[in-house]
Design a protein around this motif. Structure first.
Motif, PDB file in Angstrom:
ATOM      1  N   ALA A  98       0.834  -1.213   0.000  1.00  0.00           N
ATOM      2  CA  ALA A  98       0.000   0.000   0.000  1.00  0.00           C
ATOM      3  C   ALA A  98       0.865   1.258   0.000  1.00  0.00           C
ATOM      4  O   ALA A  98       0.599   2.209  -0.739  1.00  0.00           O
ATOM      5  CB  ALA A  98      -0.954  -0.011   1.194  1.00  0.00           C
ATOM      6  N   VAL A  99       1.900   1.258   0.816  1.00  0.00           N
ATOM      7  CA  VAL A  99       2.814   2.408   0.864  1.00  0.00           C
ATOM      8  C   VAL A  99       3.587   2.512  -0.445  1.00  0.00           C
ATOM      9  O   VAL A  99       3.737   3.597  -1.008  1.00  0.00           O
ATOM     10  CB  VAL A  99       3.779   2.298   2.072  1.00  0.00           C
ATOM     11  N   ALA A 100       4.052   1.387  -0.943  1.00  0.00           N
ATOM     12  CA  ALA A 100       4.794   1.393  -2.209  1.00  0.00           C
ATOM     13  C   ALA A 100       3.927   1.893  -3.351  1.00  0.00           C
ATOM     14  O   ALA A 100       4.387   2.693  -4.177  1.00  0.00           O
ATOM     15  CB  ALA A 100       5.330   0.001  -2.513  1.00  0.00           C
ATOM     16  N   ALA A 101       2.682   1.477  -3.411  1.00  0.00           N
ATOM     17  CA  ALA A 101       1.789   1.924  -4.483  1.00  0.00           C
ATOM     18  C   ALA A 101       1.630   3.434  -4.451  1.00  0.00           C
ATOM     19  O   ALA A 101       1.682   4.095  -5.494  1.00  0.00           O
ATOM     20  CB  ALA A 101       0.431   1.236  -4.363  1.00  0.00           C
ATOM     21  N   ARG A 102       1.443   3.984  -3.269  1.00  0.00           N
ATOM     22  CA  ARG A 102       1.317   5.440  -3.140  1.00  0.00           C
ATOM     23  C   ARG A 102       2.596   6.140  -3.591  1.00  0.00           C
ATOM     24  O   ARG A 102       2.568   7.094  -4.365  1.00  0.00           O
ATOM     25  CB  ARG A 102       0.988   5.827  -1.699  1.00  0.00           C
ATOM     26  N   ASP A 103       3.742   5.636  -3.127  1.00  0.00           N
ATOM     27  CA  ASP A 103       5.027   6.236  -3.496  1.00  0.00           C
ATOM     28  C   ASP A 103       5.283   6.124  -4.999  1.00  0.00           C
ATOM     29  O   ASP A 103       5.709   7.088  -5.636  1.00  0.00           O
ATOM     30  CB  ASP A 103       6.169   5.587  -2.717  1.00  0.00           C
ATOM     31  N   TYR A 104       5.011   4.960  -5.560  1.00  0.00           N
ATOM     32  CA  TYR A 104       5.205   4.768  -7.004  1.00  0.00           C
ATOM     33  C   TYR A 104       4.268   5.654  -7.811  1.00  0.00           C
ATOM     34  O   TYR A 104       4.658   6.221  -8.830  1.00  0.00           O
ATOM     35  CB  TYR A 104       5.000   3.306  -7.396  1.00  0.00           C
ATOM     36  N   ALA A 105       3.025   5.786  -7.369  1.00  0.00           N
ATOM     37  CA  ALA A 105       2.059   6.620  -8.085  1.00  0.00           C
ATOM     38  C   ALA A 105       2.525   8.074  -8.106  1.00  0.00           C
ATOM     39  O   ALA A 105       2.451   8.740  -9.145  1.00  0.00           O
ATOM     40  CB  ALA A 105       0.678   6.507  -7.446  1.00  0.00           C
ATOM     41  N   GLN A 106       3.041   8.559  -6.984  1.00  0.00           N
ATOM     42  CA  GLN A 106       3.557   9.932  -6.938  1.00  0.00           C
ATOM     43  C   GLN A 106       4.762  10.091  -7.869  1.00  0.00           C
ATOM     44  O   GLN A 106       4.847  11.070  -8.616  1.00  0.00           O
ATOM     45  CB  GLN A 106       3.947  10.303  -5.505  1.00  0.00           C
ATOM     46  N   LYS A 107       5.650   9.131  -7.834  1.00  0.00           N
ATOM     47  CA  LYS A 107       6.853   9.172  -8.669  1.00  0.00           C
ATOM     48  C   LYS A 107       6.481   9.166 -10.157  1.00  0.00           C
ATOM     49  O   LYS A 107       7.015   9.946 -10.954  1.00  0.00           O
ATOM     50  CB  LYS A 107       7.735   7.968  -8.331  1.00  0.00           C
ATOM     51  N   ILE A 108       5.568   8.298 -10.547  1.00  0.00           N
ATOM     52  CA  ILE A 108       5.192   8.171 -11.950  1.00  0.00           C
ATOM     53  C   ILE A 108       4.339   9.363 -12.397  1.00  0.00           C
ATOM     54  O   ILE A 108       4.450   9.801 -13.550  1.00  0.00           O
ATOM     55  CB  ILE A 108       4.485   6.832 -12.206  1.00  0.00           C
ATOM     56  N   SER A 109       3.538   9.938 -11.512  1.00  0.00           N
ATOM     57  CA  SER A 109       2.797  11.156 -11.852  1.00  0.00           C
ATOM     58  C   SER A 109       3.761  12.289 -12.171  1.00  0.00           C
ATOM     59  O   SER A 109       3.548  13.038 -13.131  1.00  0.00           O
ATOM     60  CB  SER A 109       1.862  11.570 -10.717  1.00  0.00           C
ATOM     61  N   ARG A 110       4.832  12.416 -11.381  1.00  0.00           N
ATOM     62  CA  ARG A 110       5.847  13.434 -11.662  1.00  0.00           C
ATOM     63  C   ARG A 110       6.515  13.166 -13.013  1.00  0.00           C
ATOM     64  O   ARG A 110       6.760  14.094 -13.788  1.00  0.00           O
ATOM     65  CB  ARG A 110       6.890  13.496 -10.546  1.00  0.00           C
ATOM     66  N   LEU A 111       6.802  11.904 -13.293  1.00  0.00           N
ATOM     67  CA  LEU A 111       7.396  11.544 -14.578  1.00  0.00           C
ATOM     68  C   LEU A 111       6.456  11.929 -15.721  1.00  0.00           C
ATOM     69  O   LEU A 111       6.884  12.520 -16.713  1.00  0.00           O
ATOM     70  CB  LEU A 111       7.702  10.046 -14.618  1.00  0.00           C
TER      71      LEU A 111
END
Length: 97
Positions: A70-83
């Motif tokens: 759950a934490v990883a999904a949130r972190d990855y989503a933020q990272k990929i949104s920035r990308l």
């Protein structure tokens, strides 16, 4: 369908899918839905519409490998949104500042 009935249908669908996949209680459905919708919107508008669901799937795969998905999904989503926000669809690369 009104916005409130659409939201209710989506909530019921997410709950049903979570149950079917054995994920009940693993994620906060409202927060997860908002995160996925924001992410897919960023990708659809910044990169490619068909890339949005594929990106969500890839983030799910990556998050599933993490110690706390759950934490990883949130972190990855933020990272990929920035990308996606910095993506140049003409060149297929990150925009230069």
């Amino acid at each position: 369908m009104s916005p409130s009935s659409d939201a209710k249908a989506l909530s019921e669908w997410v709950d049903a899918v979570s149950q079917e996949l054995g994920l009940e209680g693993a994620v906060d459905s409202a927060t997860t839905v908002d995160m996925v919708l924001d992410l897919t919107s960023d990708v659809a508008h910044g990169v490619s519409r068909p890339g949005a669901p594929v990106t969500a799937f890839l983030i799910g795969l990556a998050a599933g490998r993490a110690a706390d998905p759950a934490v990883a999904a949130r972190d990855y989503a933020q990272k990929i949104s920035r990308l996606a926000d910095g993506w140049d669809s003409e060149s297929g690369a990150t925009k230069q500042a």
